[in-house]
Structure formats: C-alpha cells, structure tokens
Design a protein around this motif. Structure first.
Motif, PDB file in Angstrom:
ATOM      1  N   ILE A 150       1.078  -1.072   0.051  1.00  0.00           N
ATOM      2  CA  ILE A 150      -0.041  -0.044   0.231  1.00  0.00           C
ATOM      3  C   ILE A 150       0.886   1.252  -0.031  1.00  0.00           C
ATOM      4  N   LEU A 151       0.887   2.010  -0.817  1.00  0.00           N
ATOM      5  CA  LEU A 151       1.606   3.331  -1.090  1.00  0.00           C
ATOM      6  C   LEU A 151       0.713   4.494  -0.776  1.00  0.00           C
ATOM      7  N   HIS A 152       1.170   5.069   0.116  1.00  0.00           N
ATOM      8  CA  HIS A 152       0.479   6.236   0.527  1.00  0.00           C
ATOM      9  C   HIS A 152       1.077   7.522  -0.089  1.00  0.00           C
ATOM     10  N   ASN A 153       0.467   8.313  -1.055  1.00  0.00           N
ATOM     11  CA  ASN A 153       0.998   9.414  -1.871  1.00  0.00           C
ATOM     12  C   ASN A 153       2.498   9.428  -2.087  1.00  0.00           C
ATOM     13  N   SER A 154       2.624   8.062  -2.712  1.00  0.00           N
ATOM     14  CA  SER A 154       3.926   7.747  -3.098  1.00  0.00           C
ATOM     15  C   SER A 154       4.123   8.513  -4.464  1.00  0.00           C
ATOM     16  N   THR A 155       5.270   9.128  -4.731  1.00  0.00           N
ATOM     17  CA  THR A 155       5.707   9.879  -5.916  1.00  0.00           C
ATOM     18  C   THR A 155       6.757   8.811  -6.739  1.00  0.00           C
ATOM     19  N   PRO A 156       6.447   9.070  -8.124  1.00  0.00           N
ATOM     20  CA  PRO A 156       7.604   8.455  -8.906  1.00  0.00           C
ATOM     21  C   PRO A 156       9.188   8.740  -8.707  1.00  0.00           C
ATOM     22  N   ASN A 157       9.440   9.716  -8.348  1.00  0.00           N
ATOM     23  CA  ASN A 157      10.853   9.951  -7.928  1.00  0.00           C
ATOM     24  C   ASN A 157      11.366   9.464  -6.664  1.00  0.00           C
ATOM     25  N   ARG A 158      10.409   8.852  -5.890  1.00  0.00           N
ATOM     26  CA  ARG A 158      11.011   8.517  -4.594  1.00  0.00           C
ATOM     27  C   ARG A 158      10.502   6.726  -4.566  1.00  0.00           C
TER      28      ARG A 158
ATOM     29  N   SER B 214      -0.340  -3.979  -5.601  1.00  0.00           N
ATOM     30  CA  SER B 214       0.040  -2.765  -5.093  1.00  0.00           C
ATOM     31  C   SER B 214      -1.349  -2.025  -5.175  1.00  0.00           C
ATOM     32  N   ILE B 215      -1.519  -1.101  -4.242  1.00  0.00           N
ATOM     33  CA  ILE B 215      -2.570  -0.094  -4.138  1.00  0.00           C
ATOM     34  C   ILE B 215      -1.966   1.367  -3.924  1.00  0.00           C
ATOM     35  N   GLN B 216      -2.361   2.031  -4.462  1.00  0.00           N
ATOM     36  CA  GLN B 216      -1.577   3.589  -4.214  1.00  0.00           C
ATOM     37  C   GLN B 216      -3.001   4.497  -3.609  1.00  0.00           C
ATOM     38  N   TYR B 217      -2.762   4.529  -2.319  1.00  0.00           N
ATOM     39  CA  TYR B 217      -3.979   5.322  -1.589  1.00  0.00           C
ATOM     40  C   TYR B 217      -3.449   6.794  -1.563  1.00  0.00           C
ATOM     41  N   HIS B 218      -4.317   7.753  -2.552  1.00  0.00           N
ATOM     42  CA  HIS B 218      -4.378   9.046  -2.656  1.00  0.00           C
ATOM     43  C   HIS B 218      -4.714   9.708  -1.576  1.00  0.00           C
ATOM     44  N   HIS B 219      -4.169  10.880  -0.783  1.00  0.00           N
ATOM     45  CA  HIS B 219      -4.600  11.495   0.394  1.00  0.00           C
ATOM     46  C   HIS B 219      -4.410  12.825  -0.188  1.00  0.00           C
ATOM     47  N   SER B 220      -3.761  13.404  -1.238  1.00  0.00           N
ATOM     48  CA  SER B 220      -3.820  14.645  -1.738  1.00  0.00           C
ATOM     49  C   SER B 220      -3.601  14.807  -3.269  1.00  0.00           C
ATOM     50  N   MET B 221      -3.696  15.867  -3.853  1.00  0.00           N
ATOM     51  CA  MET B 221      -3.502  15.949  -5.257  1.00  0.00           C
ATOM     52  C   MET B 221      -1.947  16.017  -5.664  1.00  0.00           C
ATOM     53  N   GLY B 222      -1.620  15.264  -6.503  1.00  0.00           N
ATOM     54  CA  GLY B 222      -0.255  15.287  -6.909  1.00  0.00           C
ATOM     55  C   GLY B 222       0.321  14.210  -7.935  1.00  0.00           C
ATOM     56  N   SER B 223       1.344  14.251  -8.550  1.00  0.00           N
ATOM     57  CA  SER B 223       1.696  13.123  -9.311  1.00  0.00           C
ATOM     58  C   SER B 223       1.953  11.835  -8.395  1.00  0.00           C
ATOM     59  N   ARG B 224       1.736  10.736  -8.695  1.00  0.00           N
ATOM     60  CA  ARG B 224       1.751   9.537  -8.009  1.00  0.00           C
ATOM     61  C   ARG B 224       2.046   8.474  -8.741  1.00  0.00           C
ATOM     62  N   THR B 225       3.037   7.292  -7.945  1.00  0.00           N
ATOM     63  CA  THR B 225       3.578   6.290  -8.596  1.00  0.00           C
ATOM     64  C   THR B 225       2.328   5.289  -9.128  1.00  0.00           C
ATOM     65  N   ALA B 226       2.659   4.614 -10.434  1.00  0.00           N
ATOM     66  CA  ALA B 226       1.405   3.811 -10.928  1.00  0.00           C
ATOM     67  C   ALA B 226       1.425   2.618  -9.930  1.00  0.00           C
ATOM     68  N   ALA B 227       0.151   2.093 -10.058  1.00  0.00           N
ATOM     69  CA  ALA B 227      -0.089   0.749  -8.997  1.00  0.00           C
ATOM     70  C   ALA B 227      -1.439   0.029  -9.629  1.00  0.00           C
ATOM     71  N   ASP B 228      -1.502  -1.027  -9.306  1.00  0.00           N
ATOM     72  CA  ASP B 228      -2.649  -1.904  -9.560  1.00  0.00           C
ATOM     73  C   ASP B 228      -4.084  -1.404  -9.614  1.00  0.00           C
ATOM     74  N   VAL B 229      -4.298  -0.823  -8.174  1.00  0.00           N
ATOM     75  CA  VAL B 229      -5.611  -0.138  -7.998  1.00  0.00           C
ATOM     76  C   VAL B 229      -5.061   1.247  -7.294  1.00  0.00           C
ATOM     77  N   HIS B 230      -5.998   2.282  -7.643  1.00  0.00           N
ATOM     78  CA  HIS B 230      -5.771   3.673  -7.033  1.00  0.00           C
ATOM     79  C   HIS B 230      -7.189   4.043  -6.290  1.00  0.00           C
ATOM     80  N   LEU B 231      -6.854   4.292  -5.120  1.00  0.00           N
ATOM     81  CA  LEU B 231      -7.746   4.768  -4.326  1.00  0.00           C
ATOM     82  C   LEU B 231      -7.824   6.343  -3.932  1.00  0.00           C
ATOM     83  N   ALA B 232      -8.779   6.932  -3.707  1.00  0.00           N
ATOM     84  CA  ALA B 232      -8.842   8.313  -3.180  1.00  0.00           C
ATOM     85  C   ALA B 232      -9.642   8.337  -1.811  1.00  0.00           C
ATOM     86  N   CYS B 233      -9.237   9.086  -0.884  1.00  0.00           N
ATOM     87  CA  CYS B 233      -9.552   9.074   0.615  1.00  0.00           C
ATOM     88  C   CYS B 233     -10.911   9.830   0.536  1.00  0.00           C
TER      89      CYS B 233
END
Length: 323
Positions: free
Chosen positions: A73-81, A90-109
C-alpha cells in the motif's frame, strides 16, 4: 498474509502515517511492515512497535521483492521516490493531489479528491479508531463552560498566522470558552494566547493527545488557504462525540451535514453562529450523538476492513482473509 505500507514522513501526527497505523489496527491478523521515506521520530516508533518498520530514501521493486510481502500500500507515493512495483500487487492510496507512482489499484480518500485525481477509480475513507478515553482528563459533561479545541500536524504550514483574527473575534464574542490547541508551534503560541484572552491551553502533539477529544464540546478548524482532502481529526473527534465546526470546503463537506452532526462555515459569522448554537446544552447533546453515530457508520475500523476486503478481491487477494 503480509502487507507492506510506504509512508512519506515518519510522523504519526501526520495524516498518511496515521492512516497507515490505523490500517494495521483494522487488520490485526496480518504481518505488517511499514517503510518510512524519512526516519520515524520517537512517537512514531512507539506507535508502530507492533510492526516491522524501516526507513529508506527511496523504494525499488527489488526492495519490495526482498520483503516477500503479499501486498504493498503506497500512501501518496511519488515516482521520484518510489518505483512502480511489479513483483507484488500494489494499491496507491491518494490523500492529496499530485503525481503518484502507478499501481494496480488507485484509491482516493474522499469524493472531493476522487473528482480531482484522474488515476483514482474509487473512494475509500480512512479508518479512524476510537481514541482512548483517559480518566485523568477533565469531563466534558461536568464542564461549566464550553471547551473548544484545534488539533493539527505540528507544522507551521498548518498553523498560519492568519488564524489569529478569527480567534480574536471568537474570544471577544465568547469570553467564557476554554480554548485548547494540540500541535501548535511555539512561534504561534503567544499570539494565540493573546487572541484567546489568556484562556488558551497548549498540548504537545502525540498519539495520546487524541484523548482530549473526550473533553472537548467542539473541534474548530479553519485554514484560509488549505482545503483538506479528508478531515481525519474531524472523523476522530466525531467518534468521541465532539461536534465539528469547520470550513465549508474539501472533504469536510461530505463528512458533515451542517446543522445535524456539525457545522460547515464559510466566514467568521458562521463560526460565531455555530458556537451560539452549541451553547444550548440540549441541542449540543443531540449534535454530539449524531456526530458519533455518523462517524461510527462511515469511519470505523470494521467498516474500513469490509470495504478494503472487497477491493482486495479485485487483486484476487480477498480469500487470504476472513471477512
């Protein structure tokens, strides 16, 4: 089942680490690993002592493969990190706007963030455990005056000097209110104390400070420039029966039915009017109960767990858990 979570900052008093911590509580039957992209401070280490945790400046797919986990589970993870994880679901859990690392599922809070995040496919509110009720805290019901608090990440950006005029206005209108501030930086405390006419109390931010919700009649949150994607402290406070009085913007608008379980405010007059309403203790009691009920229905650990399990079914991982 083994889950790894990646957090940008090693600060339990920030939104993403607090969310990761709550997810570990929603799944006590799982082996948890948490990776922080900055060294965790002492209060964060204490909060995550039931987990394995590491710190790293960046994350590669090879590092995740080495952990041998079943889900990331990635929390607001960015491609440069954080590199795209290909070896593990993998799941990307978005907590704010911005560029995020690609994942199998993307969730917004929140719905508000979902509408502003093209990558997200669905909404999942954060889990919020009920803060501990400590016997050494003052009683809300026994208080002779209203006690109103603000709690926020101990970061200057979340505590702007522009808050002062609102508290001057409120303290002038309500001379007997007790004001409490959790996480206020030292640079702002003198100004806040003066604005509150000497009726302010300051508390250091840590996990245990959340117990103060049980002593507050209301949580008041205003920020002139930031729209919060999801009001985590709003949800936490409501779980304790604290009535939220907050800005009419961001994710707050889907958490609160103004006048029913809290108040949404667009200007100082609205904040004044809301505090006038909660001076009626019968009305305050009704609002408190509705706030608690609605937060239990939407933000409890059990509700999050059941919704998250449905999402895991999309990754063919749902059978790894007991629903």
């Amino acid at each position: 089942m083994r889950i790894a979570q990646v957090c940008n900052v090693g600060e339990i008093c920030g939104g993403t680490a607090a969310c990761a911590w709550s997810i570990t509580l929603a799944f006590p039957d799982v082996d948890h690993t948490v990776i922080f992209l900055s060294p965790p401070n002492s209060r964060t280490v204490e909060a995550f002592q039931h987990c394995q945790f590491h710190s790293a400046k960046s994350i590669t797919d090879g590092m995740i493969r080495h952990l041998n986990v079943d889900l990331v589970i990635l929390h607001n993870s960015t491609p440069n990190r954080v590199a795209q994880i290909r070896s593990t679901p993998s799941i990307q859990y978005h907590h704010s706007m911005g560029s995020r690392t690609a994942a199998d599922v993307h969730l917004a809070c929140s719905k508000w963030l979902h509408q502003r995040t093209p990558q997200s496919t669905q909404v999942l509110w954060q889990p919020t455990p009920i803060p501990i009720q400590r016997t050494d805290n003052p009683s809300r019901n026994a208080a002779t005056s209203l006690r109103i608090g603000r709690i926020c990440t101990p970061d200057d950006r979340k505590w702007p000097q522009s808050l002062i005029p609102l508290y001057e206005r409120l303290a002038e209108s309500f001379k007997n209110v007790e004001w409490e501030f959790i996480g206020a930086p030292g640079t702002l405390r003198e100004s806040l104390q003066h604005a509150c006419r000497g009726n302010a109390r300051f508390i250091t931010a840590d996990v245990s400070a959340r117990s103060r919700y049980w002593s507050w009649h209301a949580l008041l949150y205003h920020h002139p420039t930031i729209s919060e994607s999801f009001g985590r402290t709003v949800a936490e406070s409501m779980r304790c029966g604290t009535v939220p009085i907050v800005d009419r913007k961001g994710g707050f608008c889907e958490q609160i039915e103004s006048g029913k379980n809290g108040f949404l405010c667009t200007n100082p007059d609205d904040f004044v009017a809301a505090i006038h309403q909660i001076q009626d203790r019968n009305h305050l009691s009704q609002l408190s109960q509705r706030a608690q009920d609605s937060s239990h229905e939407k933000c409890s650990l059990s509700i999050f767990r059941s919704r998250f399990l449905r999402i895991l079914n999309q990754l063919s991982l749902g059978d790894s858990f007991d629903a």
